[in-house]
Design a protein around this motif. Sequence first.
Motif, short mmCIF file in Angstrom:
data_model
loop_
_atom_site.label_atom_id
_atom_site.label_comp_id
_atom_site.label_asym_id
_atom_site.label_seq_id
_atom_site.Cartn_x
_atom_site.Cartn_y
_atom_site.Cartn_z
N CYS A 150 18.50 -34.72 -32.25
CA CYS A 150 18.45 -33.85 -31.06
C CYS A 150 19.82 -33.59 -30.47
N HIS B 11 13.21 -28.01 -20.27
CA HIS B 11 12.89 -27.47 -21.59
C HIS B 11 13.44 -28.37 -22.70
N ASP B 12 14.70 -28.77 -22.56
CA ASP B 12 15.34 -29.57 -23.62
C ASP B 12 14.78 -31.00 -23.66
N GLU C 56 11.58 -30.70 -25.50
CA GLU C 56 11.83 -30.48 -26.92
C GLU C 56 12.26 -31.78 -27.60
N ARG D 137 9.19 -33.76 -28.11
CA ARG D 137 8.32 -33.17 -29.15
C ARG D 137 8.80 -33.56 -30.55
N ARG D 138 10.11 -33.53 -30.76
CA ARG D 138 10.65 -33.89 -32.08
C ARG D 138 10.39 -35.38 -32.37
#
Length: 181
Positions: A51, A59-60, A63, A66-67
């Motif tokens: 990441c 948002h980040d 994300e 999520r990864r």
Amino acid sequence: MCQEQKGFTLWFTGLPCSGKTAIADRLAQVLKERGLKVERLDGDVVRQSLCRDLGFSRHDRDENIRRVTFVAKLLTRNGVAVLTSFISPYREIRDEARREIGDFIEVYVKCPLEVCMARDVKGMYQKAIRGEIKEFTGISDPYEEPLQPELILETDRETIEESISKVLNYLRQTGYLEDNT
Ligand SMILES: Nc1ncnc2c1ncn2[C@@H]1O[C@H](COP(=O)(O)OP(=O)(O)O)[C@@H](O)[C@H]1O
Ligand SMILES: [Mg+2]
């Protein structure tokens, strides 16, 4: 044939310096010594690799999680004991991780902000207070406490070893760890 180990993800969440990394690292050692297949996914490590491109906006952060969820899901379904240590401040994305991973144990590493600030392992709180780091959880960014975590570790009142015992007991009670290990 020997019985396949059932995978699970221990999801450590909490403020910076609450003790996520310290507890998860030590617990990973203990589980390895008991013969389990173990993987660690740690915020600091993941943010320098998988990441690297992400910042700290909502948002980040989502994300990022999520990864990590994607990786933890693959490992969990292959019988690995996964220990993740991420601030993961947003409830909604932690719940998404729970749904995706299935065998998901949310561990709230709870510690008062004042104690975390006094620990300030990497001097980040001081920087955040001086305004040198924006979007710092606990100072200038929110932390949403888990509402129904499987476990709460209170690191201002218990030792690392006590916290680890709590997790091991939980794993035994739920059948993820055999009684004799
Ligand atoms: N009971 C405790 N549980 C966990 N960590 C503790 C405890 N008491 C003191 N500490 C210390 O607090 C610090 C927590 O830092 P760290 O694990 O890096 O936090 P995080 O990963 O949550 O940001 C470590 O230096 C750890 O040794
Ligand atoms: Mg950490």
